[in-house]
Write a protein that holds these residues in place. Structure first.
Motif, mmCIF file in Angstrom:
data_model
loop_
_atom_site.group_PDB
_atom_site.id
_atom_site.type_symbol
_atom_site.label_atom_id
_atom_site.label_comp_id
_atom_site.label_asym_id
_atom_site.label_seq_id
_atom_site.Cartn_x
_atom_site.Cartn_y
_atom_site.Cartn_z
ATOM 1 N N MET A 1 0.852 -1.189 0.000
ATOM 2 C CA MET A 1 0.000 0.000 0.000
ATOM 3 C C MET A 1 0.889 1.242 0.000
ATOM 4 O O MET A 1 1.768 1.402 0.835
ATOM 5 N N LYS A 2 0.633 2.114 -0.945
ATOM 6 C CA LYS A 2 1.404 3.353 -1.074
ATOM 7 C C LYS A 2 0.789 4.417 -0.166
ATOM 8 O O LYS A 2 -0.416 4.647 -0.181
ATOM 9 N N THR A 3 1.636 5.078 0.630
ATOM 10 C CA THR A 3 1.149 6.114 1.547
ATOM 11 C C THR A 3 1.762 7.463 1.182
ATOM 12 O O THR A 3 2.795 7.540 0.523
ATOM 13 N N ASN A 4 1.099 8.518 1.663
ATOM 14 C CA ASN A 4 1.642 9.866 1.473
ATOM 15 C C ASN A 4 2.581 10.200 2.631
ATOM 16 O O ASN A 4 2.846 9.356 3.483
ATOM 17 N N SER A 5 3.066 11.432 2.675
ATOM 18 C CA SER A 5 4.023 11.806 3.725
ATOM 19 C C SER A 5 3.389 11.871 5.115
ATOM 20 O O SER A 5 4.101 11.916 6.113
ATOM 21 N N GLY A 7 1.573 9.396 6.105
ATOM 22 C CA GLY A 7 1.418 7.991 6.442
ATOM 23 C C GLY A 7 0.030 7.454 6.138
ATOM 24 O O GLY A 7 -0.355 6.398 6.636
ATOM 25 N N LEU A 8 -0.728 8.161 5.306
ATOM 26 C CA LEU A 8 -2.089 7.758 4.963
ATOM 27 C C LEU A 8 -2.115 7.165 3.554
ATOM 28 O O LEU A 8 -1.386 7.639 2.678
ATOM 29 N N PRO A 9 -2.941 6.149 3.329
ATOM 30 C CA PRO A 9 -2.973 5.487 2.025
ATOM 31 C C PRO A 9 -3.470 6.417 0.917
ATOM 32 O O PRO A 9 -4.556 6.991 1.021
ATOM 33 N N GLN A 10 -2.677 6.557 -0.124
ATOM 34 C CA GLN A 10 -2.955 7.541 -1.174
ATOM 35 C C GLN A 10 -4.281 7.294 -1.889
ATOM 36 O O GLN A 10 -5.003 8.249 -2.178
ATOM 37 N N GLU A 11 -4.589 6.058 -2.187
ATOM 38 C CA GLU A 11 -5.819 5.777 -2.930
ATOM 39 C C GLU A 11 -7.061 6.166 -2.124
ATOM 40 O O GLU A 11 -7.964 6.825 -2.639
ATOM 41 N N GLU A 12 -7.093 5.785 -0.862
ATOM 42 C CA GLU A 12 -8.231 6.112 -0.005
ATOM 43 C C GLU A 12 -8.329 7.610 0.273
ATOM 44 O O GLU A 12 -9.423 8.154 0.421
ATOM 45 N N ILE A 13 -7.185 8.268 0.331
ATOM 46 C CA ILE A 13 -7.173 9.715 0.572
ATOM 47 C C ILE A 13 -7.861 10.456 -0.573
ATOM 48 O O ILE A 13 -8.542 11.455 -0.350
ATOM 49 N N GLN A 14 -7.704 9.974 -1.794
ATOM 50 C CA GLN A 14 -8.350 10.631 -2.939
ATOM 51 C C GLN A 14 -9.879 10.581 -2.808
ATOM 52 O O GLN A 14 -10.566 11.554 -3.126
ATOM 53 N N VAL A 15 -10.403 9.460 -2.339
ATOM 54 C CA VAL A 15 -11.851 9.331 -2.107
ATOM 55 C C VAL A 15 -12.277 10.287 -0.995
ATOM 56 O O VAL A 15 -13.294 10.971 -1.095
ATOM 57 N N LEU A 16 -11.476 10.348 0.059
ATOM 58 C CA LEU A 16 -11.772 11.224 1.186
ATOM 59 C C LEU A 16 -11.750 12.697 0.758
ATOM 60 O O LEU A 16 -12.629 13.471 1.147
ATOM 61 N N ILE A 17 -10.788 13.074 -0.057
ATOM 62 C CA ILE A 17 -10.710 14.456 -0.563
ATOM 63 C C ILE A 17 -11.968 14.793 -1.355
ATOM 64 O O ILE A 17 -12.539 15.877 -1.197
#
Length: 159
Positions: A1-5, A7-17
């Motif tokens: 799983m790729k995370t941002n700086s 430490g949050l998962p990038q794919e899920e963060i896009q949905v959250l944004i």
């Protein structure tokens, strides 16, 4: 799983944004509704409601800034055009409302819609351990539930 700086998962963060931007758009409509209510309220309850609507729109304005800054913190871009706000709005636009009960009902209905969006975001942020979003939205929910209770009491209704 790729995370941002953070430490949050990038794919899920896009949905959250995306969902935070929906919340932002709806808060903007809610804010503008409150401004209209503040300006247009009439009748024997004018003084009380005029002040209450100012209190609510001031609070909404602060929350709008918090939501936009959270979107930026997560690496997104906050929506910022009226076109985007209307396109993403689930809250009804209140136009030319000057009657006290209609005004309070609009506020309650708007808060109910905001709560639905916020609970979706709360679940999403909880699943990925995004405590920053979780804490912000949780605080919003607590305040809005109390406001709904108070407004419904004013209308002579129960939760």
């Amino acid at each position: 799983m790729k995370t941002n700086s953070l430490g949050l998962p990038q794919e899920e963060i896009q949905v959250l944004i995306k969902d935070l931007n929906i919340l932002l758009a709806n808060f903007q409509v809610y804010y503008q509704n409150l401004r209209g209510l503040h300006w247009n309220i009439r009748g024997k309850r004018f003084f009380d409601l005029h002040l209450k609507f100012e209190e609510l729109y001031t609070d909404a304005q602060l929350k709008i800034d918090l939501i936009a800054e959270r979107i930026l913190t997560l690496g997104g871009t906050p929506l910022h055009t009226f076109e985007d706000y209307i396109k993403n709005a689930k809250i009804n636009v209140g136009k030319d409302i000057s009657v006290d009960e209609m005004a309070i009902t609009l506020v309650v209905n708007s808060l109910v819609e905001l709560l639905k969006i916020e609970r979706t975001i709360l679940r999403q942020s909880g699943e990925i351990d995004d405590e920053g979003t979780n804490a912000m939205v949780s605080d919003f929910i607590v305040e809005q539930e109390k406001t709904i209770w108070m407004m419904k009491a004013w209308l002579g209704e129960t939760i």
